[in-house]
Design an enzyme around this catalytic site. Structure first.
Site: not given
Length: 161
Positions: A32, A35
């Site tokens: 991600c 993230c």
């Protein structure tokens, strides 16, 4: 310091050890982009509030049971807990919102009285993974990442590496 949760029992132990401190759980995935972008800011905040907050990271791919328990479908998802009660949950890589929420709850002595079931779902800086039927009828994982213009360049640079 940010603590990487290994499994459900480990999470339960960390929540118990936190006692009356604020607990921030970061649900993330290695794939991600948002993230990865927000991780350094989360580390800074964990150090800044280390005497009043515990920051935990849960890898959604390695801890499906925890992910399901907290109904996490997009990353990053941040869950704020104090005295065993979920105070807030929000989705997305918004570092300003993360900092403001942490400040609010570590400084608010009576935070358990505040917004008990608050959920803020933004459309910026979110990665989602979910099933999708292909033309052959089989189910494939689809990854959707929505980024603000501000973070788009950072993700592109990261992907080139």
């Amino acid at each position: 310091m940010v603590y990487l949760v290994r499994n459900k029992d480990d999470l339960d132990q960390q929540l118990a050890r936190a006692e009356d401190k604020l607990v921030v759980i970061d649900f993330y995935a290695n794939w991600c982009g948002p993230c990865k972008i927000i991780a350094p800011r989360l580390e800074e905040l964990a150090q800044q509030y280390s005497d009043r907050a515990v920051v935990l990271k849960v890898n959604v791919d390695e801890n499906e049971e925890i992910t399901v328990d907290y109904n996490v479908t997009s990353m990053p998802t941040f869950v704020f807990i104090k005295c065993g009660e979920v105070l807030e949950l929000f989705v997305g890589g918004n570092s300003d919102k993360l900092a403001k929420s942490m400040e609010k709850y570590v400084l608010d002595v009576d935070s358990t009285e505040q917004r008990r079931s608050s959920s803020h779902l933004g459309s910026e800086d979110v990665c989602s993974a979910g099933p999708s039927a292909s033309s052959s009828g089989s189910v494939n994982d689809v990854v959707i990442c929505e980024l603000s213009e501000h973070d788009q360049e950072a993700v592109e640079a990261m992907m080139e590496q």
